[in-house]
Design a protein around this motif. Sequence first.
Motif, PDB file in Angstrom:
ATOM      1  N   PRO A  19       0.636  -1.103  -0.215  1.00 57.90           N
ATOM      2  CA  PRO A  19       0.035   0.042  -0.080  1.00 57.90           C
ATOM      3  C   PRO A  19       0.989   1.019   0.246  1.00 57.90           C
ATOM      4  CG  PRO A  19      -0.317  -1.161   2.051  1.00 57.90           C
ATOM      5  CD  PRO A  19       0.626  -2.374   1.200  1.00 57.90           C
ATOM      6  N   GLY A  20       0.206   2.197  -0.613  1.00 57.49           N
ATOM      7  CA  GLY A  20       0.973   3.484  -0.773  1.00 57.49           C
ATOM      8  C   GLY A  20       2.475   3.240  -1.486  1.00 57.49           C
ATOM      9  N   LEU A  21       2.849   2.896  -2.325  1.00 56.97           N
ATOM     10  CA  LEU A  21       4.199   2.352  -3.064  1.00 56.97           C
ATOM     11  C   LEU A  21       4.392   3.564  -3.917  1.00 56.97           C
ATOM     12  CD1 LEU A  21       6.393   0.587  -3.649  1.00 56.97           C
ATOM     13  CD2 LEU A  21       4.801  -0.268  -5.783  1.00 56.97           C
ATOM     14  N   ILE A  22       5.831   4.355  -3.566  1.00 55.34           N
ATOM     15  CA  ILE A  22       5.408   5.436  -4.627  1.00 55.34           C
ATOM     16  C   ILE A  22       7.364   5.171  -4.733  1.00 55.34           C
ATOM     17  CG2 ILE A  22       4.295   7.448  -3.423  1.00 55.34           C
ATOM     18  CD1 ILE A  22       7.189   7.954  -1.872  1.00 55.34           C
ATOM     19  N   ALA A  23       7.271   5.729  -6.418  1.00 56.36           N
ATOM     20  CA  ALA A  23       8.489   5.144  -6.438  1.00 56.36           C
ATOM     21  C   ALA A  23       9.634   7.259  -6.719  1.00 56.36           C
ATOM     22  CB  ALA A  23       9.382   4.876  -8.129  1.00 56.36           C
ATOM     23  N   ARG A  24      10.454   6.743  -6.443  1.00 55.77           N
ATOM     24  CA  ARG A  24      11.295   7.878  -6.168  1.00 55.77           C
ATOM     25  C   ARG A  24      13.013   7.642  -7.118  1.00 55.77           C
ATOM     26  NH1 ARG A  24      11.352   9.989  -0.849  1.00 55.77           N
ATOM     27  NH2 ARG A  24       9.394  10.712  -1.014  1.00 55.77           N
ATOM     28  N   PRO A  25      12.780   9.067  -8.167  1.00 57.41           N
ATOM     29  CA  PRO A  25      14.369   9.256  -9.536  1.00 57.41           C
ATOM     30  C   PRO A  25      15.001   9.603  -8.320  1.00 57.41           C
ATOM     31  CG  PRO A  25      12.677  10.002 -10.404  1.00 57.41           C
ATOM     32  CD  PRO A  25      11.690   9.337  -8.842  1.00 57.41           C
ATOM     33  N   TRP A  26      16.146   9.091  -8.321  1.00 57.46           N
ATOM     34  CA  TRP A  26      17.896  10.178  -7.209  1.00 57.46           C
ATOM     35  C   TRP A  26      18.568  10.371  -8.074  1.00 57.46           C
ATOM     36  CZ3 TRP A  26      21.853   7.057  -7.048  1.00 57.46           C
ATOM     37  CH2 TRP A  26      21.789   5.405  -6.881  1.00 57.46           C
ATOM     38  N   GLU A  27      19.435  10.492  -7.899  1.00 58.36           N
ATOM     39  CA  GLU A  27      20.981  10.825  -8.892  1.00 58.36           C
ATOM     40  C   GLU A  27      21.897  11.526  -7.169  1.00 58.36           C
ATOM     41  OE1 GLU A  27      20.904  15.084 -11.306  1.00 58.36           O
ATOM     42  OE2 GLU A  27      20.379  13.412 -11.686  1.00 58.36           O
ATOM     43  N   VAL A  72      26.646  11.884  -6.496  1.00 59.67           N
ATOM     44  CA  VAL A  72      27.629  11.154  -6.503  1.00 59.67           C
ATOM     45  C   VAL A  72      29.068  10.510  -6.287  1.00 59.67           C
ATOM     46  CG1 VAL A  72      30.063  12.301  -7.423  1.00 59.67           C
ATOM     47  CG2 VAL A  72      28.382  13.127  -8.508  1.00 59.67           C
ATOM     48  N   PHE A  73      29.058   9.567  -6.245  1.00 57.49           N
ATOM     49  CA  PHE A  73      30.041   8.434  -5.286  1.00 57.49           C
ATOM     50  C   PHE A  73      31.648   8.368  -5.322  1.00 57.49           C
ATOM     51  CE2 PHE A  73      25.564   7.326  -4.258  1.00 57.49           C
ATOM     52  CZ  PHE A  73      25.443   7.250  -3.161  1.00 57.49           C
ATOM     53  N   GLY A  74      32.101   9.029  -4.586  1.00 56.17           N
ATOM     54  CA  GLY A  74      33.317   8.510  -4.915  1.00 56.17           C
ATOM     55  C   GLY A  74      34.264   8.587  -7.207  1.00 56.17           C
ATOM     56  N   GLY A  75      33.205   9.522  -7.297  1.00 54.57           N
ATOM     57  CA  GLY A  75      33.750  10.944  -8.219  1.00 54.57           C
ATOM     58  C   GLY A  75      32.983   9.549  -9.474  1.00 54.57           C
ATOM     59  N   GLN A  76      31.595   9.237  -9.179  1.00 53.81           N
ATOM     60  CA  GLN A  76      30.963   8.977 -10.348  1.00 53.81           C
ATOM     61  C   GLN A  76      29.598   9.377 -10.216  1.00 53.81           C
ATOM     62  OE1 GLN A  76      31.630   5.909 -12.065  1.00 53.81           O
ATOM     63  NE2 GLN A  76      34.158   5.475 -11.868  1.00 53.81           N
ATOM     64  N   ALA A  77      29.054   9.321 -11.242  1.00 52.71           N
ATOM     65  CA  ALA A  77      27.740  10.080 -11.461  1.00 52.71           C
ATOM     66  C   ALA A  77      27.048   8.549 -11.246  1.00 52.71           C
ATOM     67  CB  ALA A  77      27.615  10.532 -11.869  1.00 52.71           C
ATOM     68  N   ARG A  78      25.927   8.165 -10.451  1.00 51.35           N
ATOM     69  CA  ARG A  78      25.060   7.520 -10.185  1.00 51.35           C
ATOM     70  C   ARG A  78      23.353   8.048  -9.697  1.00 51.35           C
ATOM     71  NH1 ARG A  78      27.124   2.645  -6.394  1.00 51.35           N
ATOM     72  NH2 ARG A  78      29.367   2.332  -7.335  1.00 51.35           N
ATOM     73  N   HIS A  79      22.710   6.703 -10.381  1.00 48.11           N
ATOM     74  CA  HIS A  79      21.898   7.275 -10.604  1.00 48.11           C
ATOM     75  C   HIS A  79      20.876   5.916 -10.346  1.00 48.11           C
ATOM     76  CE1 HIS A  79      20.730   6.316 -14.723  1.00 48.11           C
ATOM     77  NE2 HIS A  79      22.530   6.717 -15.162  1.00 48.11           N
ATOM     78  N   GLY A  80      18.848   6.467 -10.175  1.00 50.87           N
ATOM     79  CA  GLY A  80      18.543   4.792 -10.357  1.00 50.87           C
ATOM     80  C   GLY A  80      16.955   5.233  -9.416  1.00 50.87           C
ATOM     81  N   ILE A  81      15.705   4.192  -8.604  1.00 50.43           N
ATOM     82  CA  ILE A  81      15.297   4.956  -8.697  1.00 50.43           C
ATOM     83  C   ILE A  81      14.754   4.155  -7.541  1.00 50.43           C
ATOM     84  CG2 ILE A  81      12.248   4.031  -8.754  1.00 50.43           C
ATOM     85  CD1 ILE A  81      13.233   4.041 -12.344  1.00 50.43           C
TER      86      ILE A  81
END
Length: 116
Positions: free
Chosen positions: A79-87, A89-98
């Motif tokens: 119930p109430g499931l949401i998705a939040r995109p994120w981005e 920088v970890f260790g100088g590398q750009a990362r992203h996900g949901i």
Amino acid sequence: MRVIRVETSSATIPLTETPEPKVKDRQTGEIAKDAVSGEALMKVGVVYIDEGESSLIAVTVPESGVTDGLVVGGPVSLPGLIARPWESVFGGQARHGIAYRAAAVVPGAFTAGLEN
């Protein structure tokens, strides 16, 4: 950042990993807490199956939202499931996900055609 509500009424969602505390800092073992309530957070693994496609996802839920009767392989409701995109920088590398979050994880039922 934008929050996207995830429609689950037609999805089949089997549990793949039992709830366990969400770790904020792996070096210290500190458990993640909700920023507003301070409640401990848990993570569960599920497969989200809808319209012939499936995705293995980890969902964060508050500790109070983890109910009894959860069985690995069994269907659950989020119930109430949401998705939040994120981005970030970890260790100088750009990362992203949901990141996925729900108010609770409760035993559910398989949709027609997917029952064993």
